[in-house]
Design an enzyme around this catalytic site. Structure first.
Site, PDB file in Angstrom:
ATOM      1  N   ASP A 229       0.821  -1.213   0.000  1.00 26.21           N
ATOM      2  CA  ASP A 229       0.000   0.000   0.000  1.00 26.21           C
ATOM      3  C   ASP A 229       0.855   1.262   0.000  1.00 26.21           C
ATOM      4  OD1 ASP A 229      -2.349   1.472   0.097  1.00 26.21           O
ATOM      5  OD2 ASP A 229      -3.189   0.322   1.757  1.00 26.21           O
TER       6      ASP A 229
ATOM      7  N   ASP B 175     -10.746   2.022  -3.015  1.00 25.27           N
ATOM      8  CA  ASP B 175     -11.280   1.800  -1.664  1.00 25.27           C
ATOM      9  C   ASP B 175     -12.799   1.853  -1.679  1.00 25.27           C
ATOM     10  OD1 ASP B 175      -8.978   1.331  -0.307  1.00 25.27           O
ATOM     11  OD2 ASP B 175      -8.755   3.348   0.511  1.00 25.27           O
TER      12      ASP B 175
HETATM   13  C1  GLA Z   1      -5.740   1.775   2.296  1.00 23.98           C
HETATM   14  C2  GLA Z   1      -6.166   0.594   1.470  1.00 23.98           C
HETATM   15  C3  GLA Z   1      -7.235  -0.171   2.203  1.00 23.98           C
HETATM   16  C4  GLA Z   1      -6.695  -0.627   3.533  1.00 23.98           C
HETATM   17  C5  GLA Z   1      -6.193   0.564   4.333  1.00 23.98           C
HETATM   18  C6  GLA Z   1      -5.482   0.119   5.587  1.00 23.98           C
HETATM   19  O1  GLA Z   1      -6.752   2.715   2.399  1.00 23.98           O
HETATM   20  O2  GLA Z   1      -6.607   1.002   0.216  1.00 23.98           O
HETATM   21  O3  GLA Z   1      -7.650  -1.270   1.437  1.00 23.98           O
HETATM   22  O4  GLA Z   1      -5.658  -1.543   3.324  1.00 23.98           O
HETATM   23  O5  GLA Z   1      -5.303   1.348   3.581  1.00 23.98           O
HETATM   24  O6  GLA Z   1      -5.012   1.174   6.328  1.00 23.98           O
END
Ligand code: GLA
Length: 744
Positions: free
Chosen positions: A485, A553
């Site tokens: 990420d 997301d």
């Molecule tokens: C980002 C990712 C999510 C999740 C969060 C965790 O927003 O896109 O899928 O993994 O971080 O903090």
């Protein structure tokens, strides 16, 4: 059979012609060595060079230095690559500043070389070849008229793909230092033929990525760019040029896709006589690369595709190229496991007991992988701490990280883990021990975003310290998948360890690529997934290292239709993570049926992201069915040919289809957003089928391929909002075909 050369140079006409059965790319060395652009598009057979670009003396468009012809002007002539300051007033591809402060650069043809295959770039993601025969590369060297400053232009053409891969290499052979203030990867000058009147870009925001924006190209400069240090949610680094009449299946389209993950810019200028210039590459914003004597700078690659079969034709070229010649490794064509991710089920609040209960449910429902998301490391119970501390959070998981991984394995599930290696929290051991790892101008307070800061990835020792921590975890815990990420944009872009600050943005990306190459090579069995707050770094550069990315997301099924539709313009379905989440949806609050959520997510790399322990029996039954359906259609979805059928940006409905690699099966997805008292009926016509008969699985109804394409089938007469359906057609062998087969 003797293979035809893909690249020809005619020394009588001074014309370079790159061609394969699909496309031609033509350029010419004009008088005084100006390299003009003649054609990029459909294949031209027997090019004669008799169609000359008209010469005309135009006021205030001066002449080519050292060539006294009033009608010959760099200000209007379509060119391959522009310098700066010598009578070409359109946007330049290059700006180079010298020690005396001058940035005059007048590029002229110097020499060329045809290379069998494709030379490898070092430290950058790129398209590759499997065998030398499948491509040829033309390198044309331009040189400044007066000084030994060179630009090598690379053009790779594949035997069977509708693409040219371009990049440029800047070389300084002068005795002095020079600075690249702008170093585009490509320029494309198009004459005023009226073929391209519109541009499609993929703008967006966090949780709203890659929405289709189709705009008329008007006078002036239009630019599509990112200044965030990543390819960004806000403006993806893919654009398409089209005609007003280009539809999904008809008309011409050029796709431009940057194989890069940092700042980018595409600039489109409509000039004084309605010609177009498109320049693209690393964004010149805050960019300045220093080149000492004998040093060179290689740009990332740009994919230029051409199709006369509409936007779907263009997308097929990008899907196939990215799937077959950009992504790499063991999982490139492997069926991707159906996963459950605990993020929206627990957020940071989990225990071993809770995780094991999720794993139990996942196994009972037929899922194939459990992914432990954020919160397992350092002292991470909220997003305010611990980034940089890639060691297990002692005591949070009673059975330990390894215990959880082994538990998943015992239950027949693979185990995946979330990391965010490019970041640092102030509240972390890493910051307490090495505060200078944080990217900032010393003694100047940097800006936080999600309470976190960016590591100075330009520095090898910073990358190494992260790598060592990650390797320890990867060596000790049996991990099958990593979700990598990146949850903020860059700011305070400064490194006390880089001499020239204009290099920091790009060196950050090079540092990231260096670490990704190291880790993905060292752990080839792991399936790597890119992520940046969802789809904030969804680009062809990342796909070179990690074959899939978390698309957004936003898991709201209705918004996902737009996001997945837009993303599919340039990216293969095998790259798009898509999960079923809870209803009401956590991002939008919208309530949708489990069927709707499943149908939409099944059009991507499928998974779940909700609390499986809170499901009722009815929901479990539906999920089991979804999983068994997806297992049946998975390779059609992930490796099949994808076509968009009905555009949700233009209407209340959406539809798309997948054709299996062996062409025997078709999966069709249809959706309608809002209901009404008197809904219109829609006929959805399929594309690209073979002759013959097809049976739809659920209804057992038989249709001819010709019928499905010419007349289509009706969108179901849905009742209520947010409804979807999936149809699965299989080609049936008719009696006549069977007879023919036995005779042959
Ligand atoms: C980002 C990712 C999510 C999740 C969060 C965790 O927003 O896109 O899928 O993994 O971080 O903090």
């Amino acid at each position: 059979m003797k293979r035809q050369s893909l690249i020809a140079f005619d020394s009588e006409t001074n014309v370079f012609h790159l061609s394969n059965p699909l496309i031609s790319y033509v350029m010419k060395i004009e008088e005084s060595g100006v390299l003009s652009h003649i054609h990029f598009g459909k294949k031209v057979s027997n090019y004669t060079d008799n169609k000359k670009y008209p010469r005309r003396d135009r006021g205030f468009s001066g002449n080519v230095p050292l060539h006294e012809e009033r009608a010959f002007s760099k200000d209007t002539l379509p060119q391959e690559f522009s310098g700066h300051g010598s009578m070409d007033y359109r946007i330049p591809a290059t700006i180079i500043t010298r020690e005396n402060g001058s940035s005059l650069l007048d590029l002229r043809y110097e020499t060329y070389q045809i290379i069998q295959g494709k030379p490898k770039l070092s430290g950058l993601p790129q398209t590759y070849i499997l065998e030398e025969q499948e491509a040829q590369t033309l390198c044309i060297t331009l040189k400044d008229r007066d000084l030994p400053i060179y630009v090598d232009l690379f053009y790779t053409i594949y035997e069977k793909r509708g693409v040219i891969i371009r990049s440029a290499k800047y070389r300084n052979q002068t005795e002095q230092t020079i600075w690249l203030d702008k170093a585009a990867s490509f320029q494309l000058d198009l004459t005023n033929s009226g073929r391209f009147t519109e541009v499609i870009a993929l703008p967006g925001a966090h949780a709203r990525e890659r929405l289709i924006s189709r705009q008329r190209i008007t006078e002036g400069v239009k630019s599509f760019e990112s200044r965030r240090g990543s390819s960004s949610h806000q403006m993806n680094n893919f654009i398409a040029l089209t005609h007003t009449h280009t539809t999904e299946n008809l008309g011409e389209a050029i796709g431009l896709q940057f194989i890069y993950s940092g700042n980018h810019a595409f600039e489109i200028e409509k000039d004084q006589i309605d010609q177009l210039r498109i320049v693209g590459g690393i964004n010149a914003y805050q960019f300045q690369w220093q080149l000492s004597t004998n040093e060179a700078f290689q740009t990332p690659e740009m994919i230029l595709s051409y199709s006369d079969e509409g936007l779907n034709g263009m997308s097929h070229i990008h899907h196939e190229l990215l799937r077959e010649r950009v992504t790499r490794g063991k999982h490139q064509y492997e069926p991707r496991p159906i996963l459950v991710n605990n993020w929206e089920a627990t957020y940071f609040d989990f225990t071993s007991k809770k995780i094991e209960a999720l794993i139990d449910e996942a196994a009972a429902l037929g899922m194939e992988m459990f992914v432990l998301d954020d919160g397992w490391f350092g002292k991470r119970d909220a997003d305010t701490s611990s980034l940089g501390d890639w060691f297990e959070y002692e005591g949070k998981l009673a059975n330990g990280l390894k215990g959880i991984a082994e538990y998943a394995h015992e239950k027949g599930l693979k185990f995946g883990l979330w990391v965010e290696p490019e970041m640092i929290s102030i509240d972390s051991e890493l910051y307490r021990q090495t505060p200078d790892y944080l990217m900032q101008e010393p003694a100047r307070t940097p800006a936080a975003s999600r309470s976190q800061f960016v590591l100075d990835f330009t520095r090898k020792e910073v990358r190494d310290s992260i790598s060592q921590q990650l390797r320890k975890i990867l060596d000790e815990v049996p991990i099958d998948y990593i979700k990598w990420d990146m949850n903020r944009s860059l700011s305070d872009v400064y490194s006390a360890y880089v001499e020239n600050q204009g290099e920091v943005y790009h060196r950050y990306v090079l540092g990231l690529y260096d670490l990704l190459e190291e880790l993905t090579t060292a752990y080839p069995d792991i399936l790597w997934e890119g992520c940046s707050g969802g789809g904030g770094r969804f680009d062809a550069g990342i796909l070179y290292y990690m074959p899939q990315s978390w698309t957004s997301d936003n898991t709201d099924a209705m918004e996902r239709i737009d996001i997945q539709y837009g993303t599919s313009l340039g990216y293969p379905i095998s790259s798009m993570g898509a999960h079923v989440s809870a209803s009401p949806n956590h991002q939008s609050g919208r309530v949708t049926d489990l069927k709707t959520r499943g149908d939409v997510a099944m059009s991507g790399v499928f998974g779940y992201e909700l609390d499986l322990t809170a499901l009722g029996e009815q929901e479990k039954r539906i999920i089991k069915e979804q999983i068994s359906t997806y297992k049946e259609i998975r390779q059609i979805i992930q490796q099949g040919k994808f076509d968009r059928l009905e555009n949700p940006f233009e209407q209340n409905i959406a539809a798309w289809q997948f054709v299996s690699p062996n062409k025997k099966e078709i999966v069709v997805f249809m959706a309608r957003r809002l209901t009404s008292g008197q809904p219109p009926f829609h006929e959805i016509r399929l594309v690209g089928l073979e002759e013959g008969m097809y049976r739809e699985r659920k209804s057992s109804l038989i249709y001819s391929g010709s019928e499905l394409m010419t007349m289509g089938i009706y969108l179901p007469d849905f009742h209520g909002d947010f409804q979807t359906e999936i149809f699965h057609f299989e080609k049936i062998v008719t009696g006549e075909e069977e007879e023919n087969a036995s005779i042959n």
